[in-house]
Design a protein around this motif. Structure first.
Motif, short mmCIF file in Angstrom:
data_model
loop_
_atom_site.label_atom_id
_atom_site.label_comp_id
_atom_site.label_asym_id
_atom_site.label_seq_id
_atom_site.Cartn_x
_atom_site.Cartn_y
_atom_site.Cartn_z
N LEU A 146 2.46 1.62 -3.51
CA LEU A 146 1.72 1.99 -4.55
C LEU A 146 1.06 3.30 -4.56
O LEU A 146 0.24 3.83 -5.34
N GLY A 147 1.26 3.94 -3.09
CA GLY A 147 0.32 5.02 -2.96
C GLY A 147 -1.03 4.89 -2.53
O GLY A 147 -1.86 6.01 -2.91
N SER A 148 -1.51 3.63 -2.39
CA SER A 148 -3.01 3.53 -2.04
C SER A 148 -3.26 3.00 -0.79
O SER A 148 -2.94 1.75 -0.70
N ALA A 149 -3.99 3.49 0.04
CA ALA A 149 -4.42 2.62 1.27
C ALA A 149 -5.59 1.59 0.90
O ALA A 149 -5.83 0.92 1.81
N LEU A 150 -6.25 1.73 -0.35
CA LEU A 150 -7.06 0.88 -0.71
C LEU A 150 -6.48 -0.77 -0.65
O LEU A 150 -7.18 -1.61 -0.26
N VAL A 151 -5.26 -0.74 -0.80
CA VAL A 151 -4.78 -2.01 -1.01
C VAL A 151 -4.74 -2.49 0.34
O VAL A 151 -5.18 -3.88 0.54
N ALA A 158 0.90 -1.26 -0.13
CA ALA A 158 0.11 0.06 -0.01
C ALA A 158 0.75 1.36 0.04
O ALA A 158 0.58 2.12 -0.67
#
Length: 439
Positions: free
Chosen positions: A58-63, A55
């Motif tokens: 990739l810069g995405s907390a959704l992961v 996360a």
């Protein structure tokens, strides 16, 4: 990269620690009958760490959110199957699995020290299951209410009180007074809990030491009444079968009064050490002034108490004070008395100087040594540390004399005289140490 490897290692260690406790608890189960053990929890924490690292990369907390949801569904499904087969309604293992995943993620994207501390705390809570269950069974409603009251007093009432003086003399600070009130009641509550766990009648030693954490005055009064009751209830015929010489050298009820007097001396020792602990916590700068005299007095109280118990042949102690220190009315009375004494002390010091603090501390110390000591410790800026230390010692001396007066009024001579000897010896030792300290 090196930092990431270290964080992954911390996450794996958290999972292995939790899994070690889970695996040990189910070590008797056959292979394949456990949903999760040491390897599963270790991998769960490592999985949480890997998802958190992905996360962040990739810069995405959704992961991380999707990974946590997927893990929760899979792990929860296996736990549900195990619960059906074992006819169990416990949700502990499922929640522990989710917590282990979250701690692994925290070790990567958050404070790894906090994550490690959380993992250790989680394993400790799991290992304390039997102790906690026994504690809940023994916990009374009054004690539960006290714990809730402490939480309300600390987290709700304390932040709402103004943190400034509201009187002309600078002595009445509502938040400070309430904080000291809660602190003193908490220390007393720890003694109350210890007495409940060990039992109030474990001999004069346990009764004196544990009960004095709540109130040394109450312990002294309880022992004095027990000594008086034992002297009055023991029939004269009990000594008739003994030789005359033995009876003449062993007064009636002496064997029970001496240990009780020794326990009262030990209670006085605990009172002095408790006050010294308050000084260490609240105003360490005063400690060099009062500690030598206080410790000398405590040492004499300990020696006299031990000698009286040993010469008295032990004996069975009276029950220590069972009053809950978080009873609302006594607590409010303590806070009100503390506020009055603090304001009066500040007014006297402002009008007549530091010398007036000795008189006010000694007067209030006769009734409640905690109020006197805490009021003196608050006067930091306008009063030198030497005067504060002397005021604390004056409160301790006055409280010791007050306990002795109560013992003389409520107990027999066989109880009061040994306690008087111990008290006077402690005052002399403290006085000599104080004179040596003050120069």
């Amino acid at each position: 990269m090196d930092d990431l490897i270290l964080r992954l290692g911390v996450a794996l260690a958290i999972g292995l620690l939790v899994g070690l406790e889970r695996g040990w608890r189910e070590r008797e189960e056959a292979a394949g009958r456990r949903t999760a053990g040491i390897r599963t929890y270790g991998i769960s924490a490592l999985l949480g760490a890997v998802m958190a690292a992905l996360a962040a990369s990739l810069g995405s907390a959704l992961v991380l959110a999707v990974g946590f949801l997927g893990f929760a569904l899979v792990f929860g499904w296996f736990q549900a199957r195990e619960a059906v087969q074992e006819n169990s309604l416990s949700a502990t293992s499922a929640i522990v699995g989710l917590c282990t995943f979250a701690l692994g993620a925290l070790a990567v994207v958050g404070d790894q020290r906090a994550a490690a501390a959380g993992g250790a705390a989680l394993a400790a809570i799991l290992a304390s299951r039997e102790v906690l269950h026994r504690l809940v069974k023994r916990l009374s409603w009054v004690e539960l209410r006290s714990a809730l009251m402490l939480a309300v007093m600390t987290t709700i009432i304390l932040p709402l009180l103004p943190d400034r003086t509201i009187d002309p003399w600078g002595g009445l600070n509502p938040r400070e007074i309430w904080f000291f009130t809660v602190l003193t009641a908490t220390i007393s509550y720890l003694g109350y809990v210890a007495t409940r766990i060990l039992g109030p009648r474990r001999g004069v030693l346990a009764g004196g030491l544990l009960g004095a954490v709540v109130s040394s005055t109450a312990v002294t009064l309880a022992f004095a009444r027990s000594a008086a009751a034992g002297k009055a209830s023991r029939p004269l015929a009990e000594n008739a079968s003994r030789p005359l010489a033995e009876n003449s050298s062993r007064p009636l009820a002496e064997s029970s009064s001496r240990p009780l007097a020794g326990a009262a001396a030990l209670a006085a020792m605990v009172s002095v050490l408790r006050v010294t602990g308050l000084v260490l916590i609240l105003n360490p700068g005063v400690l060099p002034v009062m500690a030598p005299a206080a410790l000398a007095a405590a040492l004499v109280f300990a020696a006299c108490g031990g000698l009286l118990i040993w010469r008295g042949g032990g004996g069975e102690g009276a029950a220590g004070p069972a009053r809950n220190p978080f009873d609302l009315v006594p607590l409010l009375v303590f806070a009100a008395g503390f506020a009055v004494v603090s304001t009066a002390s500040a007014a006297l010091v402002g009008s007549f100087g530091a010398a007036s603090l000795l008189g006010s501390s000694a007067l209030s110390g006769v009734f409640d040594v905690d109020v006197a000591v805490l009021s003196a410790l608050r006067l930091v800026d306008p009063v030198p540390r030497l005067a504060i230390g002397q005021a604390v010692l004056a409160a301790l001396a006055a409280n010791a004399m007050g306990r002795l007066l109560l013992a003389s009024a409520a107990g027999p001579r066989d109880f009061a005289l040994p306690l008087a000897g111990a008290t006077l010896a402690a005052l002399v030792a403290g006085g000599l140490a104080g004179f040596a300290t003050f120069g």
